[in-house]
Scaffold this motif. Structure first.
Motif, PDB file in Angstrom:
ATOM      1  N   GLU B   5       0.854  -1.185   0.000  1.00 37.30           N
ATOM      2  CA  GLU B   5       0.000   0.000   0.000  1.00 37.30           C
ATOM      3  C   GLU B   5       0.892   1.238   0.000  1.00 37.30           C
ATOM      4  O   GLU B   5       1.870   1.289   0.757  1.00 37.30           O
ATOM      5  CB  GLU B   5      -0.893   0.018   1.243  1.00 37.30           C
ATOM      6  CG  GLU B   5      -1.826  -1.179   1.373  1.00 37.30           C
ATOM      7  CD  GLU B   5      -3.038  -1.049   0.476  1.00 37.30           C
ATOM      8  OE1 GLU B   5      -3.662  -2.087   0.192  1.00 37.30           O
ATOM      9  OE2 GLU B   5      -3.361   0.082   0.065  1.00 37.30           O
ATOM     10  N   GLN B   6       0.537   2.229  -0.808  1.00 36.77           N
ATOM     11  CA  GLN B   6       1.365   3.430  -0.942  1.00 36.77           C
ATOM     12  C   GLN B   6       0.510   4.667  -0.729  1.00 36.77           C
ATOM     13  O   GLN B   6      -0.575   4.784  -1.267  1.00 36.77           O
ATOM     14  CB  GLN B   6       1.999   3.458  -2.341  1.00 36.77           C
ATOM     15  CG  GLN B   6       2.943   4.608  -2.575  1.00 36.77           C
ATOM     16  CD  GLN B   6       3.695   4.487  -3.890  1.00 36.77           C
ATOM     17  OE1 GLN B   6       3.697   3.437  -4.532  1.00 36.77           O
ATOM     18  NE2 GLN B   6       4.343   5.571  -4.309  1.00 36.77           N
ATOM     19  N   HIS B   7       1.062   5.622   0.061  1.00 38.45           N
ATOM     20  CA  HIS B   7       0.353   6.870   0.343  1.00 38.45           C
ATOM     21  C   HIS B   7       1.335   8.035   0.415  1.00 38.45           C
ATOM     22  O   HIS B   7       2.470   7.858   0.852  1.00 38.45           O
ATOM     23  CB  HIS B   7      -0.357   6.768   1.700  1.00 38.45           C
ATOM     24  CG  HIS B   7      -1.380   5.682   1.746  1.00 38.45           C
ATOM     25  ND1 HIS B   7      -2.635   5.826   1.215  1.00 38.45           N
ATOM     26  CD2 HIS B   7      -1.303   4.430   2.238  1.00 38.45           C
ATOM     27  CE1 HIS B   7      -3.303   4.710   1.397  1.00 38.45           C
ATOM     28  NE2 HIS B   7      -2.529   3.842   2.004  1.00 38.45           N
ATOM     29  N   THR B  24       3.500   0.504   2.981  1.00 41.52           N
ATOM     30  CA  THR B  24       3.435  -0.614   3.914  1.00 41.52           C
ATOM     31  C   THR B  24       3.370  -1.907   3.124  1.00 41.52           C
ATOM     32  O   THR B  24       2.859  -1.929   1.998  1.00 41.52           O
ATOM     33  CB  THR B  24       2.204  -0.515   4.845  1.00 41.52           C
ATOM     34  OG1 THR B  24       1.018  -0.519   4.034  1.00 41.52           O
ATOM     35  CG2 THR B  24       2.240   0.749   5.670  1.00 41.52           C
ATOM     36  N   TYR B  25       3.910  -2.967   3.708  1.00 43.21           N
ATOM     37  CA  TYR B  25       3.881  -4.259   3.027  1.00 43.21           C
ATOM     38  C   TYR B  25       3.328  -5.314   3.975  1.00 43.21           C
ATOM     39  O   TYR B  25       3.282  -5.121   5.192  1.00 43.21           O
ATOM     40  CB  TYR B  25       5.274  -4.632   2.510  1.00 43.21           C
ATOM     41  CG  TYR B  25       6.350  -4.745   3.571  1.00 43.21           C
ATOM     42  CD1 TYR B  25       7.024  -3.614   4.026  1.00 43.21           C
ATOM     43  CD2 TYR B  25       6.723  -5.986   4.090  1.00 43.21           C
ATOM     44  CE1 TYR B  25       8.019  -3.714   4.981  1.00 43.21           C
ATOM     45  CE2 TYR B  25       7.720  -6.097   5.037  1.00 43.21           C
ATOM     46  CZ  TYR B  25       8.375  -4.949   5.487  1.00 43.21           C
ATOM     47  OH  TYR B  25       9.374  -5.058   6.438  1.00 43.21           O
ATOM     48  N   SER B  26       2.907  -6.424   3.428  1.00 39.04           N
ATOM     49  CA  SER B  26       2.219  -7.425   4.248  1.00 39.04           C
ATOM     50  C   SER B  26       3.074  -8.651   4.553  1.00 39.04           C
ATOM     51  O   SER B  26       2.888  -9.291   5.599  1.00 39.04           O
ATOM     52  CB  SER B  26       0.928  -7.867   3.543  1.00 39.04           C
ATOM     53  OG  SER B  26       1.228  -8.458   2.286  1.00 39.04           O
ATOM     54  N   VAL B  87       6.029  10.404 -11.077  1.00 43.28           N
ATOM     55  CA  VAL B  87       5.300   9.407 -10.290  1.00 43.28           C
ATOM     56  C   VAL B  87       6.326   8.473  -9.663  1.00 43.28           C
ATOM     57  O   VAL B  87       7.233   7.992 -10.349  1.00 43.28           O
ATOM     58  CB  VAL B  87       4.315   8.602 -11.164  1.00 43.28           C
ATOM     59  CG1 VAL B  87       3.602   7.548 -10.322  1.00 43.28           C
ATOM     60  CG2 VAL B  87       3.299   9.537 -11.814  1.00 43.28           C
ATOM     61  N   TYR B  88       6.197   8.266  -8.380  1.00 50.11           N
ATOM     62  CA  TYR B  88       7.118   7.408  -7.644  1.00 50.11           C
ATOM     63  C   TYR B  88       6.405   6.122  -7.228  1.00 50.11           C
ATOM     64  O   TYR B  88       5.294   6.161  -6.708  1.00 50.11           O
ATOM     65  CB  TYR B  88       7.660   8.131  -6.414  1.00 50.11           C
ATOM     66  CG  TYR B  88       8.576   9.274  -6.784  1.00 50.11           C
ATOM     67  CD1 TYR B  88       8.046  10.523  -7.146  1.00 50.11           C
ATOM     68  CD2 TYR B  88       9.954   9.114  -6.796  1.00 50.11           C
ATOM     69  CE1 TYR B  88       8.877  11.569  -7.511  1.00 50.11           C
ATOM     70  CE2 TYR B  88      10.794  10.164  -7.158  1.00 50.11           C
ATOM     71  CZ  TYR B  88      10.242  11.380  -7.516  1.00 50.11           C
ATOM     72  OH  TYR B  88      11.069  12.416  -7.876  1.00 50.11           O
ATOM     73  N   PHE B  89       7.064   5.001  -7.454  1.00 51.33           N
ATOM     74  CA  PHE B  89       6.520   3.694  -7.084  1.00 51.33           C
ATOM     75  C   PHE B  89       7.434   3.025  -6.063  1.00 51.33           C
ATOM     76  O   PHE B  89       8.655   2.981  -6.249  1.00 51.33           O
ATOM     77  CB  PHE B  89       6.426   2.775  -8.303  1.00 51.33           C
ATOM     78  CG  PHE B  89       5.385   3.177  -9.310  1.00 51.33           C
ATOM     79  CD1 PHE B  89       5.736   3.874 -10.446  1.00 51.33           C
ATOM     80  CD2 PHE B  89       4.049   2.829  -9.128  1.00 51.33           C
ATOM     81  CE1 PHE B  89       4.786   4.242 -11.386  1.00 51.33           C
ATOM     82  CE2 PHE B  89       3.094   3.192 -10.061  1.00 51.33           C
ATOM     83  CZ  PHE B  89       3.454   3.898 -11.190  1.00 51.33           C
ATOM     84  N   CYS B  90       6.840   2.492  -5.028  1.00 52.51           N
ATOM     85  CA  CYS B  90       7.600   1.628  -4.125  1.00 52.51           C
ATOM     86  C   CYS B  90       7.315   0.183  -4.516  1.00 52.51           C
ATOM     87  O   CYS B  90       6.331  -0.109  -5.208  1.00 52.51           O
ATOM     88  CB  CYS B  90       7.207   1.874  -2.673  1.00 52.51           C
ATOM     89  SG  CYS B  90       5.483   1.477  -2.275  1.00 52.51           S
ATOM     90  N   ALA B  91       8.165  -0.717  -4.090  1.00 50.02           N
ATOM     91  CA  ALA B  91       7.975  -2.132  -4.396  1.00 50.02           C
ATOM     92  C   ALA B  91       8.617  -2.969  -3.302  1.00 50.02           C
ATOM     93  O   ALA B  91       9.445  -2.477  -2.524  1.00 50.02           O
ATOM     94  CB  ALA B  91       8.567  -2.481  -5.756  1.00 50.02           C
ATOM     95  N   ALA B  92       8.212  -4.217  -3.250  1.00 49.57           N
ATOM     96  CA  ALA B  92       8.774  -5.138  -2.260  1.00 49.57           C
ATOM     97  C   ALA B  92       8.866  -6.520  -2.875  1.00 49.57           C
ATOM     98  O   ALA B  92       8.056  -6.909  -3.716  1.00 49.57           O
ATOM     99  CB  ALA B  92       7.904  -5.171  -1.003  1.00 49.57           C
ATOM    100  N   GLY B 107       3.534  -0.686  -5.297  1.00 49.98           N
ATOM    101  CA  GLY B 107       2.452   0.158  -4.829  1.00 49.98           C
ATOM    102  C   GLY B 107       1.802   0.839  -6.029  1.00 49.98           C
ATOM    103  O   GLY B 107       2.301   0.737  -7.153  1.00 49.98           O
ATOM    104  N   LYS B 108       0.703   1.557  -5.779  1.00 52.01           N
ATOM    105  CA  LYS B 108      -0.035   2.166  -6.884  1.00 52.01           C
ATOM    106  C   LYS B 108       0.554   3.490  -7.358  1.00 52.01           C
ATOM    107  O   LYS B 108       0.063   4.052  -8.334  1.00 52.01           O
ATOM    108  CB  LYS B 108      -1.500   2.349  -6.497  1.00 52.01           C
ATOM    109  CG  LYS B 108      -2.244   1.039  -6.362  1.00 52.01           C
ATOM    110  CD  LYS B 108      -3.738   1.255  -6.171  1.00 52.01           C
ATOM    111  CE  LYS B 108      -4.451  -0.083  -6.110  1.00 52.01           C
ATOM    112  NZ  LYS B 108      -5.926   0.080  -5.972  1.00 52.01           N
ATOM    113  N   GLY B 109       1.567   3.978  -6.685  1.00 59.77           N
ATOM    114  CA  GLY B 109       2.248   5.173  -7.156  1.00 59.77           C
ATOM    115  C   GLY B 109       1.817   6.446  -6.463  1.00 59.77           C
ATOM    116  O   GLY B 109       0.689   6.553  -5.966  1.00 59.77           O
TER     117      GLY B 109
END
Lengths: 115, 116
Positions: B5-7, B24-26, B87-92, B107-109
């Protein structure tokens, strides 16, 4: 410039049609990934190839298929297109194909519009 | 599987201010967290990454922090400039224990706009 090339940049087609997207990885990279990015969605992993073989599959529809050729370029085939398939399609490449240790280099994407 | 989830989804800052994007990641087994920047008409580019054995990493104006206990990580950009607009994206993802691989979950960006 990442060194990953994608063609075409834009594609406009009609529902029910079939299209082919092409990707050439960076020189020396053996693995290719395909992602779909829809409006308000992050990058959704579709499929990965490594040295010509399929390595991993994500949320790829049965109407979609891909392959990686001996020269390591890859093609993503989308058939029986629906309005909802309109999206940006990105290709990425990496050396070893292991996402946890390998940087993925992204191409500029193909914008697909289905009318 | 992993869920990221990205915010926030959009963020506007004045030039020179700081920007913070949180994810956040699960999956508690995730151990690699890259951040990508996507400029208009271009592919995503890795700007910084962090592994679970460190809590913070800096590269000039960009830093990433990781809280494994809370399962969240953040991107910090200081002294923002108009060229940071993107646009910034996180990833895991995680390292596989055997054969095969785990893919990046993005994440959705966050669309960052830096106002001159």
């Amino acid at each position: 410039d990442s060194g990953v090339t994608q063609t075409p940049k834009h594609l406009i087609t009609a529902t029910g049609q079939r299209v082919t997207l092409r990707c050439s990885p960076r020189s020396g990279d053996l693995s290719v990934y395909w992602y779909q990015q829809s409006l308000d969605q992050g990058l959704q992993f579709l499929i990965q190839y490594y040295n010509g073989e399929e390595r991993a599959k994500g949320n790829i529809l049965e109407r979609f298929s891909a392959q990686q050729f001996p020269d390591l370029h890859s093609e993503l085939n989308l058939s029986s297109l629906e309005l909802g398939d309109s999206a940006l399609y990105f290709c990425a490449s990496s050396v070893t194909g292991q996402p946890s240790t390998d940087t993925q280099y992204f191409g500029p994407g193909t914008r697909l519009t289905v009318l | 599987g992993e869920n990221v989830e990205q915010h926030p989804s959009t963020l506007s800052v004045q030039e020179g201010d700081s920007a913070v994007i949180k994810c956040t990641y699960s999956d508690s087994a995730s151990n690699y967290f890259p951040w990508y920047k996507q400029e208009l008409g271009k592919g995503s580019q890795l700007i910084i990454d962090i592994r679970s054995n460190v809590g913070e990493k800096k590269d000039q104006r960009i830093a990433v922090t990781l809280n494994k206990t809370a399962k969240h990580f953040s991107l910090h950009i200081t002294e923002t400039q108009p060229e940071d607009s993107a646009v910034y994206f996180c990833a895991a993802t995680r390292t596989p224990s055997g054969a095969g691989s785990y893919q990046l979950t993005f994440g959705k960006g966050t669309k960052l706009s830096v106002i001159p």
